[in-house]
Design a protein around this motif. Structure first.
Motif, PDB file in Angstrom:
ATOM      1  N   VAL A  33      40.176  43.632  -5.279  1.00 39.67           N
ATOM      2  CA  VAL A  33      40.664  44.554  -4.257  1.00 39.67           C
ATOM      3  C   VAL A  33      39.714  44.532  -3.064  1.00 39.67           C
ATOM      4  CG1 VAL A  33      41.193  46.944  -3.679  1.00 39.67           C
ATOM      5  CG2 VAL A  33      41.830  46.047  -5.924  1.00 39.67           C
ATOM      6  N   PHE A  34      40.267  44.268  -1.875  1.00 40.27           N
ATOM      7  CA  PHE A  34      39.532  44.410  -0.624  1.00 40.27           C
ATOM      8  C   PHE A  34      39.749  45.841  -0.136  1.00 40.27           C
ATOM      9  CE2 PHE A  34      40.320  39.688   0.706  1.00 40.27           C
ATOM     10  CZ  PHE A  34      39.452  39.268  -0.288  1.00 40.27           C
ATOM     11  N   ASN A  76      50.662  27.437  -2.051  1.00 39.32           N
ATOM     12  CA  ASN A  76      51.276  28.006  -3.255  1.00 39.32           C
ATOM     13  C   ASN A  76      50.755  29.424  -3.506  1.00 39.32           C
ATOM     14  OD1 ASN A  76      52.911  28.230  -5.474  1.00 39.32           O
ATOM     15  ND2 ASN A  76      51.567  27.087  -6.838  1.00 39.32           N
ATOM     16  N   ILE A  77      50.818  30.217  -2.440  1.00 39.87           N
ATOM     17  CA  ILE A  77      50.393  31.616  -2.478  1.00 39.87           C
ATOM     18  C   ILE A  77      51.596  32.478  -2.107  1.00 39.87           C
ATOM     19  CG2 ILE A  77      49.059  33.331  -1.176  1.00 39.87           C
ATOM     20  CD1 ILE A  77      46.762  31.361  -1.108  1.00 39.87           C
ATOM     21  N   ALA A  78      51.758  33.593  -2.805  1.00 41.26           N
ATOM     22  CA  ALA A  78      52.828  34.540  -2.477  1.00 41.26           C
ATOM     23  C   ALA A  78      52.201  35.807  -1.909  1.00 41.26           C
ATOM     24  CB  ALA A  78      53.647  34.874  -3.708  1.00 41.26           C
ATOM     25  N   VAL A 154      48.404  32.296  -6.594  1.00 39.68           N
ATOM     26  CA  VAL A 154      47.699  33.517  -6.211  1.00 39.68           C
ATOM     27  C   VAL A 154      48.689  34.487  -5.589  1.00 39.68           C
ATOM     28  CG1 VAL A 154      45.811  34.489  -4.826  1.00 39.68           C
ATOM     29  CG2 VAL A 154      45.613  32.150  -5.718  1.00 39.68           C
ATOM     30  N   PHE A 155      48.574  35.768  -5.958  1.00 43.84           N
ATOM     31  CA  PHE A 155      49.335  36.837  -5.311  1.00 43.84           C
ATOM     32  C   PHE A 155      48.430  37.564  -4.315  1.00 43.84           C
ATOM     33  CE2 PHE A 155      52.054  36.465  -9.046  1.00 43.84           C
ATOM     34  CZ  PHE A 155      53.313  36.680  -8.504  1.00 43.84           C
ATOM     35  N   LEU A 156      48.927  37.753  -3.111  1.00 43.96           N
ATOM     36  CA  LEU A 156      48.239  38.554  -2.102  1.00 43.96           C
ATOM     37  C   LEU A 156      49.109  39.768  -1.811  1.00 43.96           C
ATOM     38  CD1 LEU A 156      47.210  35.716   0.402  1.00 43.96           C
ATOM     39  CD2 LEU A 156      45.971  36.531  -1.620  1.00 43.96           C
ATOM     40  N   LEU A 157      48.520  40.961  -1.874  1.00 42.00           N
ATOM     41  CA  LEU A 157      49.270  42.196  -1.642  1.00 42.00           C
ATOM     42  C   LEU A 157      48.561  42.997  -0.551  1.00 42.00           C
ATOM     43  CD1 LEU A 157      49.035  41.770  -5.075  1.00 42.00           C
ATOM     44  CD2 LEU A 157      50.982  43.300  -4.854  1.00 42.00           C
ATOM     45  N   THR A 185      47.654  36.452 -13.597  1.00 42.96           N
ATOM     46  CA  THR A 185      47.594  35.657 -12.376  1.00 42.96           C
ATOM     47  C   THR A 185      46.554  36.241 -11.431  1.00 42.96           C
ATOM     48  OG1 THR A 185      49.948  35.159 -12.597  1.00 42.96           O
ATOM     49  CG2 THR A 185      48.967  34.768 -10.455  1.00 42.96           C
ATOM     50  N   THR A 186      45.897  35.381 -10.670  1.00 38.57           N
ATOM     51  CA  THR A 186      44.931  35.842  -9.673  1.00 38.57           C
ATOM     52  C   THR A 186      45.643  36.720  -8.646  1.00 38.57           C
ATOM     53  OG1 THR A 186      43.772  33.741  -9.946  1.00 38.57           O
ATOM     54  CG2 THR A 186      43.153  35.096  -8.054  1.00 38.57           C
ATOM     55  N   MET A 187      45.125  37.919  -8.437  1.00 42.03           N
ATOM     56  CA  MET A 187      45.694  38.832  -7.444  1.00 42.03           C
ATOM     57  C   MET A 187      44.593  39.335  -6.515  1.00 42.03           C
ATOM     58  SD  MET A 187      48.550  41.221  -9.349  1.00 42.03           S
ATOM     59  CE  MET A 187      50.044  40.508 -10.049  1.00 42.03           C
ATOM     60  N   ILE A 188      44.915  39.359  -5.224  1.00 38.43           N
ATOM     61  CA  ILE A 188      44.021  39.942  -4.217  1.00 38.43           C
ATOM     62  C   ILE A 188      44.816  41.025  -3.502  1.00 38.43           C
ATOM     63  CG2 ILE A 188      42.509  39.538  -2.260  1.00 38.43           C
ATOM     64  CD1 ILE A 188      42.458  36.586  -3.039  1.00 38.43           C
TER      65      ILE A 188
END
Length: 334
Positions: A33-34, A76-78, A154-157, A185-188
């Motif tokens: 988490v940023f 390949n990032i969502a 990678v998931f970016l939210l 899955t890697t999540m940021i």
């Protein structure tokens, strides 16, 4: 799935540098988490990872691939945005399938992926509805489902819960955490809400003014803040900061004491003050106490208490949990 390496990443707009030498390793499957105040650079950093912002300097590694010059599609990032960005004329199933339909995937494959994502997000009963017939929380889950079907590395939210009311934020926060545990899955995740950061993250990255202030687990940051800024940003209610003679006597410029680390009663180091506000939460009672020459301190007491506005109270900070900071806001050991 993939690990990421951010190596001396920089972002500048003309002569104005907004992110400075960002170095960060993110493990495969980690939930990062940023967090930080508005303007700290957290969303810009996320967009750089996504390929939506050009990288001014440094290297972005996704797995073993340098991704600086890759298009967003090839990374390949969502990415899930604050706004749902759903097509109102399409059903839930059609919205979730949209990217796969554009790629002309076989219909059987699309149906399988959409049904699997719908099951994971508890959307099976809503597949034939349109976005206008859904609640805000349901629409956000559809937006997440649209990303899941692509099976990204990678998931970016980016602040995905900002448009939801308090109850839905809490509910959807739990659903995203459970989803991460199932998918591994890697999540940021970007947020300005430190409660979201504390409850969801494996590790938190605290940004301030384009710099990383600290990286660590939620409890690392809570118990061992690397700066006065982090100490004040992480924790709710916020840490109390005390300056003046009391701090100087302890060998510090500023003393930090969390609200739960005060006790009521006389004794060594007790402070005398007047209650200015009481918040009765049932499980906790929050007192705001004005202390001469210090200001208003926030006190968190476990359970239900009877103090009233205007009442005089004595407060004793627990010396075991005091944080000392120097004039630059850095911690003083001992």
């Amino acid at each position: 799935m993939a690990n990421l390496e951010l190596i001396n990443l920089r972002k500048a707009y003309g002569d104005v540098e907004v992110l400075h030498d960002i170095n960060l390793s993110i493990a495969d499957g980690e939930f990062i988490v940023f967090v930080g105040p508005s303007g700290c650079g957290k969303s810009t950093l996320l967009r750089m990872i996504a390929g939506l912002e050009e990288i001014t300097g440094g290297d972005l590694m996704i797995g073993d691939t340098r991704a600086n010059d890759l298009s967003p599609k090839k990374r390949n990032i969502a990415m899930v945005f604050q706004s749902y960005a759903l097509y109102p004329q399409m059903t839930v199933a059609e919205n979730m399938a949209f990217s796969l339909t554009l790629e002309k995937r076989p219909k059987a494959e699309i149906a399988e992926k959409v049904n699997a994502a719908a099951e994971a997000l508890k959307l099976e009963a809503l597949l034939d509805r349109k976005p206008g017939q859904l609640s805000g929380g349901q629409r956000q889950r559809v937006a997440i489902g649209r990303s899941i079907v692509r099976n990204p590395q990678v998931f970016l939210l980016d602040e995905p819960l900002s448009n939801l009311d308090a109850a839905l934020r809490s509910e959807t926060r739990v659903e995203i955490s459970e989803l991460h545990q199932r998918m591994a899955t890697t999540m940021i995740y970007v947020t300005h809400d430190q409660v979201e950061a504390m409850t969801m993250a494996d590790r938190i990255v605290v940004l301030n003014g384009g710099y990383i202030e600290q990286v660590g687990s939620p409890m690392d940051l809570y118990n061992n803040p690397a700066s006065e800024f982090v100490a004040g940003f992480i924790g709710s209610p916020k840490m109390n900061f005390i300056k003046g003679p009391i701090a100087q006597a302890a060998g510090a410029t500023t003393l930090g004491v969390r609200p739960e680390h005060f006790e009521l009663g006389e004794g060594e180091g007790a402070l005398q003050g007047t209650v200015t506000l009481v918040e009765r939460l049932g499980h906790d009672t929050i007192l705001y106490v004005r202390v001469p020459d210090i200001g208003v301190l926030t006190i968190s007491l476990s359970g239900q208490h009877t103090q009233q506005v205007g009442e005089r109270v004595s407060l004793r900070p627990n010396p075991q949990f005091m944080h000392k900071f120097d004039a630059e806001g850095r911690p003083i050991s001992g």
